[in-house]
Design a protein around this motif. Structure first.
Motif, mmCIF file in Angstrom:
data_model
loop_
_atom_site.group_PDB
_atom_site.id
_atom_site.type_symbol
_atom_site.label_atom_id
_atom_site.label_comp_id
_atom_site.label_asym_id
_atom_site.label_seq_id
_atom_site.Cartn_x
_atom_site.Cartn_y
_atom_site.Cartn_z
ATOM 1 N N SER A 1 0.828 -1.189 0.000
ATOM 2 C CA SER A 1 0.000 0.000 0.000
ATOM 3 C C SER A 1 0.872 1.252 0.000
ATOM 4 O O SER A 1 1.853 1.350 0.711
ATOM 5 N N MET A 2 0.505 2.223 -0.881
ATOM 6 C CA MET A 2 1.271 3.452 -0.958
ATOM 7 C C MET A 2 0.455 4.589 -0.354
ATOM 8 O O MET A 2 0.920 5.366 0.446
ATOM 9 N N ARG A 3 -0.805 4.687 -0.794
ATOM 10 C CA ARG A 3 -1.688 5.733 -0.259
ATOM 11 C C ARG A 3 -3.119 5.332 -0.561
ATOM 12 O O ARG A 3 -3.372 4.536 -1.466
ATOM 13 N N SER A 4 -4.066 5.925 0.204
ATOM 14 C CA SER A 4 -5.454 5.627 -0.130
ATOM 15 C C SER A 4 -5.749 6.344 -1.444
ATOM 16 O O SER A 4 -5.166 7.382 -1.745
ATOM 17 N N LYS A 5 -6.631 5.781 -2.213
ATOM 18 C CA LYS A 5 -6.882 6.288 -3.574
ATOM 19 C C LYS A 5 -7.681 7.581 -3.525
ATOM 20 O O LYS A 5 -8.734 7.651 -2.895
ATOM 21 N N GLU A 6 -7.165 8.595 -4.228
ATOM 22 C CA GLU A 6 -7.907 9.844 -4.297
ATOM 23 C C GLU A 6 -9.052 9.709 -5.298
ATOM 24 O O GLU A 6 -8.983 8.937 -6.244
ATOM 25 N N GLU A 7 -10.112 10.481 -5.063
ATOM 26 C CA GLU A 7 -11.238 10.497 -5.998
ATOM 27 C C GLU A 7 -11.093 11.733 -6.878
ATOM 28 O O GLU A 7 -10.382 12.675 -6.514
ATOM 29 N N ALA A 8 -11.821 11.727 -7.999
ATOM 30 C CA ALA A 8 -11.720 12.856 -8.921
ATOM 31 C C ALA A 8 -11.967 14.183 -8.205
ATOM 32 O O ALA A 8 -11.273 15.172 -8.426
ATOM 33 N N HIS A 9 -12.956 14.203 -7.272
ATOM 34 C CA HIS A 9 -13.291 15.500 -6.652
ATOM 35 C C HIS A 9 -12.165 16.012 -5.762
ATOM 36 O O HIS A 9 -12.095 17.195 -5.446
ATOM 37 N N ASP A 10 -11.259 15.127 -5.335
ATOM 38 C CA ASP A 10 -10.117 15.586 -4.533
ATOM 39 C C ASP A 10 -9.223 16.520 -5.335
ATOM 40 O O ASP A 10 -8.473 17.318 -4.772
ATOM 41 N N TYR A 11 -9.257 16.394 -6.659
ATOM 42 C CA TYR A 11 -8.355 17.172 -7.496
ATOM 43 C C TYR A 11 -8.889 18.555 -7.846
ATOM 44 O O TYR A 11 -8.198 19.344 -8.472
#
Ligand code: ADP
Ligand code: MG
Length: 488
Positions: free
Chosen positions: A268-278
């Motif tokens: 595991s590297m990081r929890s997955k960001e969602e489009a709205h995070d960007y």
């Protein structure tokens, strides 16, 4: 259909492929787009995000994206929009990446892939391509002992991202797709496809679900897989990991994972960001990109030959079986090697294909090499075939010459001369060898003449031995027959 199953589970895979475009300058500035320079040499106010610097779109990059879209059967959008994808990273000086989001340049494509989920079960299927969008690459951080350095040479390099549908049901299918896509991008000359240099990068999204389930499972994204083998191994590991988690009562979390090839595990590297995070929003410094039909027509008209067209041509022009043509054209460098060899082969394209498909590919595989690393140039293979054709050497001797070509890279004619391997086609010399063999085995001669015809092979073998394999096999056959029958 032998779809791989894993104890009641099936697997779902979708690939995101980033391809650096082989333009001369960057996506939004005149900085050179060149790999391997000293750090921070290919930069200017745009790629380093100086205040007030404005992006200007590289027309050639768009042309390349159109080419890629056409070659992967995508529909081109007449209007596409650049958006800002905001995130902080030390190698991203603007604090955002210019990409395309809800209006990409192309959508709804497909590729036909061929693969073996189990050895000997060659099958094919059509897989979907969701979208192709244009974006800029970020820079690179170099982590030293206790501090990090930033190199912005790569910042602003033009990329296309090609996103597939979640259509793969096993690691072999995913790898077959990546190989095909890489070959196409190389054929159409938009991307060098050098995975080690990060020129072509692949992220694999992997989930599992119980067989019969129609909803997709939660996916993990495996980042930056830089070879076909790592893609297959990382996906295989990830499938088993997810099934183990589920079978022991756990749940898969959506996350980004890294593959550690030395240990063959994903972590595991990081929890997955969602489009709205960007916080995507349209890039105010660039107008909408408009691609009119005449631009598409112009790109279509100047499209380099695609692998499938080349394979068809090889069948027509060279009389190759479809299978040979497909294998040879599956790699641009291999196809090029073949064509160069054929040009020297005295009109023997099928013989060249036989040598390439058996001896050359076998040796490459055994030594874990690519055709680019072949120890002799393509022309030498053509010359070897020409020597066989002219009767100067037999096919058997050619194997010895080939081994020497592989070992020394030397011209076949030189090897033949230096090692005295020229074929013996002088009937008198061959007859002398036959007589000698007959003299040494009077009993076999007698038995042959009494009707034991299968001894024929014995005589041929002995004569070949006597001539160190150099006698012309057809002549040996004729002369042995004549001598045994007492016609000579
Ligand atoms: P993101 O950038 O958030 O990863 P993209 O739309 O660019 O989103 O890419 C998502 C990729 O993941 C696509 O290739 C898609 O086919 C694949 N995918 C989506 N859902 C699943 C799933 N449940 N299992 C496997 N792959 C999936
Ligand atoms: Mg992704």
């Amino acid at each position: 259909m032998p779809q791989p199953t894993y104890n009641g589970f099936e697997t779902v895979i979708g690939l995101e492929v980033h391809a650096q475009l082989a333009t001369r300058s960057k996506l939004f500035s005149a900085s050179p787009n060149q790999f391997g320079m000293a750090p921070n040499r290919n930069i200017n106010p745009v790629c380093t995000a100086q205040p007030g610097a404005l992006p200007v779109l590289n027309r050639q990059a768009v042309t390349y994206a159109i080419r890629a879209a056409l070659a992967t059967n995508c529909r081109l959008n007449e209007v596409s929009i650049f958006s800002r994808k905001n995130y902080f990273y030390p190698d991203l000086p603007k604090g955002y990446q210019i990409s395309q989001f809800d209006k990409p340049i192309a959508e709804h494509g497909w590729l036909e892939i061929e693969f073996e989920n189990e050895p000997g079960t060659r099958e094919s299927k059509r897989v979907g391509i969701t979208r192709i969008h244009i974006e800029e690459d970020a820079g690179k951080s170099q982590h030293m002992a206790g501090y990090s350095l930033v190199d912005l040479n790569r910042a602003g390099t033009p990329l296309i991202e090609i996103v597939s549908e979640p259509d793969f049901r096993g690691p072999a299918e995913a790898a077959a797709y990546l190989k095909k896509l890489r070959a196409i991008l190389q054929y159409i000359e938009v991307c060098d496809g050098n995975m080690q240099e990060g020129n072509l990068r692949c992220d694999a999204n992997v989930s599992v679900r119980r067989i019969g389930e129609t909803k997709l499972g939660t996916r993990a994204e495996l980042k930056n897989l830089n070879s076909f083998r790592f893609l297959e191994k990382a996906v295989e590991y990830e499938i088993h990991r997810q099934i183990n988690v589920i079978n022991s009562g756990g749940r898969i979390v959506q996350e980004t994972r890294l593959y550690d090839s030395a240990r063959n595990v994903t972590q595991s590297m990081r929890s997955k960001e969602e489009a709205h995070d960007y916080r995507y929003f349209p890039e105010p410094d660039l107008p909408p990109l408009v691609v009119k039909p005449d631009w598409i027509a112009e790109v279509q008209a100047t499209m380099p030959e695609l692998p499938s067209a080349k394979a068809e041509r090889f069948v027509q022009e060279f009389g190759l079986p479809e299978y040979d043509a497909k294998v040879i054209t599956s790699d641009k460098a291999l196809a090029h090697f073949y064509e160069r060899a054929v040009a020297k082969s005295a009109g023997e394209p099928k013989l060249v294909s036989n040598w390439l498909m058996t001896e050359v590919l076998r040796m490459l595989k055994e030594s874990d090499k690519e055709i680019e690393d072949c120890p002799f140039p393509a022309e030498h293979l053509g010359n070897l075939v020409a020597l066989i054709k002219s009767g100067e050497i037999s096919s058997k001797i050619a194997k010895t010459v080939f081994e020497e070509m592989w070992a020394s890279g030397q011209e076949p004619a030189v090897i033949v001369k230096e090692k005295g391997l020229v074929q013996v086609s002088d009937p008198a010399a061959i007859e002398a060898a036959v007589r000698k063999v007959m003299q040494n085995s009077p009993k076999n001669v007698e038995e042959y003449r009494a009707g034991k015809e299968k001894l024929f092979g014995f005589f041929v073998g002995q004569v070949m031995k006597e001539t160190q394999g150099k006698a012309n096999p057809a002549l040996v056959n004729d002369i042995v027959k004549a001598c045994l029958k007492g016609e000579k």
